[in-house]
Scaffold this motif. Structure first.
Motif, PDB file in Angstrom:
ATOM      1  N   LEU A 118       0.843  -1.197   0.000  1.00 42.32           N
ATOM      2  CA  LEU A 118       0.000   0.000   0.000  1.00 42.32           C
ATOM      3  C   LEU A 118       0.875   1.241   0.000  1.00 42.32           C
ATOM      4  O   LEU A 118       1.940   1.248   0.631  1.00 42.32           O
ATOM      5  N   THR A 119       0.415   2.286  -0.663  1.00 49.01           N
ATOM      6  CA  THR A 119       1.174   3.536  -0.660  1.00 49.01           C
ATOM      7  C   THR A 119       0.939   4.261   0.667  1.00 49.01           C
ATOM      8  O   THR A 119       0.000   3.955   1.401  1.00 49.01           O
ATOM      9  N   ILE A 120       1.792   5.232   0.936  1.00 50.95           N
ATOM     10  CA  ILE A 120       1.653   6.026   2.158  1.00 50.95           C
ATOM     11  C   ILE A 120       0.317   6.755   2.158  1.00 50.95           C
ATOM     12  O   ILE A 120      -0.360   6.853   3.180  1.00 50.95           O
ATOM     13  N   THR A 121      -0.084   7.260   0.986  1.00 45.83           N
ATOM     14  CA  THR A 121      -1.354   7.975   0.875  1.00 45.83           C
ATOM     15  C   THR A 121      -2.528   7.074   1.247  1.00 45.83           C
ATOM     16  O   THR A 121      -3.443   7.487   1.967  1.00 45.83           O
ATOM     17  N   GLU A 122      -2.515   5.838   0.771  1.00 50.62           N
ATOM     18  CA  GLU A 122      -3.595   4.904   1.067  1.00 50.62           C
ATOM     19  C   GLU A 122      -3.640   4.557   2.551  1.00 50.62           C
ATOM     20  O   GLU A 122      -4.711   4.467   3.146  1.00 50.62           O
ATOM     21  N   LEU A 123      -2.478   4.358   3.157  1.00 51.63           N
ATOM     22  CA  LEU A 123      -2.429   4.040   4.590  1.00 51.63           C
ATOM     23  C   LEU A 123      -2.916   5.215   5.428  1.00 51.63           C
ATOM     24  O   LEU A 123      -3.639   5.034   6.412  1.00 51.63           O
ATOM     25  N   CYS A 124      -2.504   6.421   5.042  1.00 48.92           N
ATOM     26  CA  CYS A 124      -2.954   7.614   5.771  1.00 48.92           C
ATOM     27  C   CYS A 124      -4.465   7.762   5.670  1.00 48.92           C
ATOM     28  O   CYS A 124      -5.141   8.092   6.646  1.00 48.92           O
ATOM     29  N   ARG A 125      -4.996   7.496   4.486  1.00 42.60           N
ATOM     30  CA  ARG A 125      -6.437   7.591   4.285  1.00 42.60           C
ATOM     31  C   ARG A 125      -7.169   6.533   5.108  1.00 42.60           C
ATOM     32  O   ARG A 125      -8.214   6.772   5.701  1.00 42.60           O
ATOM     33  N   LEU A 126      -6.576   5.350   5.182  1.00 47.60           N
ATOM     34  CA  LEU A 126      -7.171   4.239   5.914  1.00 47.60           C
ATOM     35  C   LEU A 126      -7.280   4.527   7.399  1.00 47.60           C
ATOM     36  O   LEU A 126      -8.265   4.177   8.056  1.00 47.60           O
ATOM     37  N   PHE A 127      -6.270   5.220   7.966  1.00 41.37           N
ATOM     38  CA  PHE A 127      -6.244   5.478   9.404  1.00 41.37           C
ATOM     39  C   PHE A 127      -6.649   6.904   9.761  1.00 41.37           C
ATOM     40  O   PHE A 127      -6.579   7.290  10.919  1.00 41.37           O
ATOM     41  N   GLY A 128      -7.053   7.694   8.758  1.00 40.99           N
ATOM     42  CA  GLY A 128      -7.499   9.048   9.038  1.00 40.99           C
ATOM     43  C   GLY A 128      -6.396   9.969   9.505  1.00 40.99           C
ATOM     44  O   GLY A 128      -6.591  10.821  10.369  1.00 40.99           O
ATOM     45  N   ILE A 129      -5.192   9.785   8.959  1.00 41.82           N
ATOM     46  CA  ILE A 129      -4.030  10.591   9.349  1.00 41.82           C
ATOM     47  C   ILE A 129      -3.561  11.376   8.132  1.00 41.82           C
ATOM     48  O   ILE A 129      -3.526  10.849   7.018  1.00 41.82           O
ATOM     49  N   SER A 130      -3.176  12.625   8.331  1.00 45.05           N
ATOM     50  CA  SER A 130      -2.675  13.416   7.210  1.00 45.05           C
ATOM     51  C   SER A 130      -1.250  12.979   6.867  1.00 45.05           C
ATOM     52  O   SER A 130      -0.495  12.548   7.742  1.00 45.05           O
ATOM     53  N   ARG A 131      -0.891  13.105   5.603  1.00 45.21           N
ATOM     54  CA  ARG A 131       0.467  12.746   5.196  1.00 45.21           C
ATOM     55  C   ARG A 131       1.489  13.657   5.862  1.00 45.21           C
ATOM     56  O   ARG A 131       2.608  13.252   6.161  1.00 45.21           O
ATOM     57  N   ALA A 132       1.084  14.912   6.112  1.00 44.40           N
ATOM     58  CA  ALA A 132       1.990  15.850   6.774  1.00 44.40           C
ATOM     59  C   ALA A 132       2.375  15.339   8.162  1.00 44.40           C
ATOM     60  O   ALA A 132       3.531  15.453   8.583  1.00 44.40           O
TER      61      ALA A 132
END
Length: 381
Positions: A118-132
């Protein structure tokens, strides 16, 4: 103007792979013959954003090439969606806490484990965390390197949702072993675990005007339970409708001995709270000069119960500071802290009830020798 170079997609993928392996940009440029480092940065940004389709973007396209995944074939779209839904089931099993409560160490480790899946973007979206937030976490030198004391402080700060300052955290740790409060303060400052509620405010001084005698006279201490009580009403503007909280506090230990949550702040509302007191409550009850407290029905009930009434001066909320402070703590440590601004009525009511239980049974107070109100009452008995 320089000639633009078109790099094969294989070169772009190799550059991304080398970047994943923490190989320097300079070395990637040398090995793959890339002339400009911004090219590598652009490809890497596309990869982090989950825009791998843009690697096939022709030279000179300055817009989002092909409008993204929707331009892919139906079969590829379904395959990608399937992959993401599968990860939504499998990935959360790898961590115990998700959403707003996921801890940096756990999430950074998870991203490393899921690399290539999974990409970082997908993982962040999955856990509700911003990429920043993720990129800020990986820059932290202290990540995953806490001492035993730091871990204890961190655990207590998270457990109490950053409601406690360094003195209370020190008192809790000192129940097991001795530690200096200055040491705890430095740790909390270092990792930004400071108390996040109750911003300092300047008190507003009103012109005193006596209507009913103030028998309490700011003597906010009591030698026995149910001898000095204070009461007040506060707004709960955090749901889809306006709610009110009427509460009564015992000044002996700061315990909330009665409370009512309602949609209308009339006399019946405060009488419901008053009726929760024992019939033989021979005590002093202090309130402000609100119309519900000066009403005939309320005063008649006060007389029936054998309670002596006391009232604050007009425009002087500090005369009833204890209950005002409790209401401020309730809002700061729940609704403001958790960002609850437009919740269902049931959630607002449940939040208030849970906090009052927590306040009475678990929340320690410095003036009580770092005990909760109920623990203090029991130990004194």
């Amino acid at each position: 103007m320089g000639t633009r170079v078109a790099y094969p997609i294989q070169i772009k993928e190799m550059a991304i792979q080398m970047k994943q392996e923490d190989i320097s940009v300079k070395k990637i440029m040398e090995e793959l013959g890339i002339k400009n480092k911004t090219q590598i940065e652009t490809w890497w940004r596309w990869y982090r954003n989950g825009e791998n389709h843009r690697l096939a973007q022709p030279v000179g396209k300055q817009y989002s090439y092909g409008k993204g995944p929707e331009e892919l074939s139906t079969e590829v779209q379904l395959k990608n969606e399937n992959k993401f839904l599968k990860m939504q089931i499998e990935v959360p099993k790898k961590v115990q806490r998700v959403g707003k409560e996921v801890e940096p160490e756990v999430f950074v480790t998870l991203v490393k484990e899921m690399r290539g899946k999974l990409t970082i973007t997908e993982l962040c979206r999955l856990f509700g965390i911003s990429r920043a937030s993720y990129y800020r976490w990986i820059q932290r030198k202290d990540l995953g390197k806490l001492t035993a004391l730091e871990e204890s402080v961190r655990h207590l700060c998270f457990l109490h949702k950053f409601r406690y300052g360094y003195r209370k955290i020190t008192a809790l740790i000192n129940q097991k072993y001795k530690v200096n409060k200055n040491t705890v303060q430095k740790i909390m400052q270092k990792y930004h675990w400071n108390c996040r509620v109750k911003m300092k405010k300047c008190s507003k001084v009103g012109q005193p005007y006596r209507v009913v005698e103030n028998k309490l006279n700011r003597q906010f201490s009591s030698e026995a339970p149910l001898k000095k009580l204070v009461t007040d009403i506060t707004y709960l503007p955090f749901g889809q409708k306006q709610l009110y909280l009427s509460s009564i506090m015992d000044l002996y230990n700061g315990e909330i001995v009665a409370y009512t949550i309602g949609e209308k702040q009339d006399t019946a509302f405060v009488l419901d709270t008053l009726n929760q007191l024992p019939e033989t409550a021979d005590c002093l009850l202090h309130s402000d000069q609100g119309s519900v407290y000066t009403s005939f029905d309320y005063q008649n009930k006060i007389k029936t119960k054998g309670i002596t009434m006391s009232m604050s001066r007009k425009g002087t909320p500090s005369d009833n500071a204890c209950i005002e402070s409790f209401h401020a703590s309730l809002k700061s440590e729940t609704f403001y802290l958790d960002g609850l601004t437009n919740e269902p009525t049931s959630i607002v009511i449940e939040t208030v009830k849970e906090y009052i239980t927590y306040y009475n049974e678990d929340r320690i107070q410095q003036k009580l020798g770092y005990q909760s109100p109920i623990d203090y009452r029991k130990s004194a008995a």
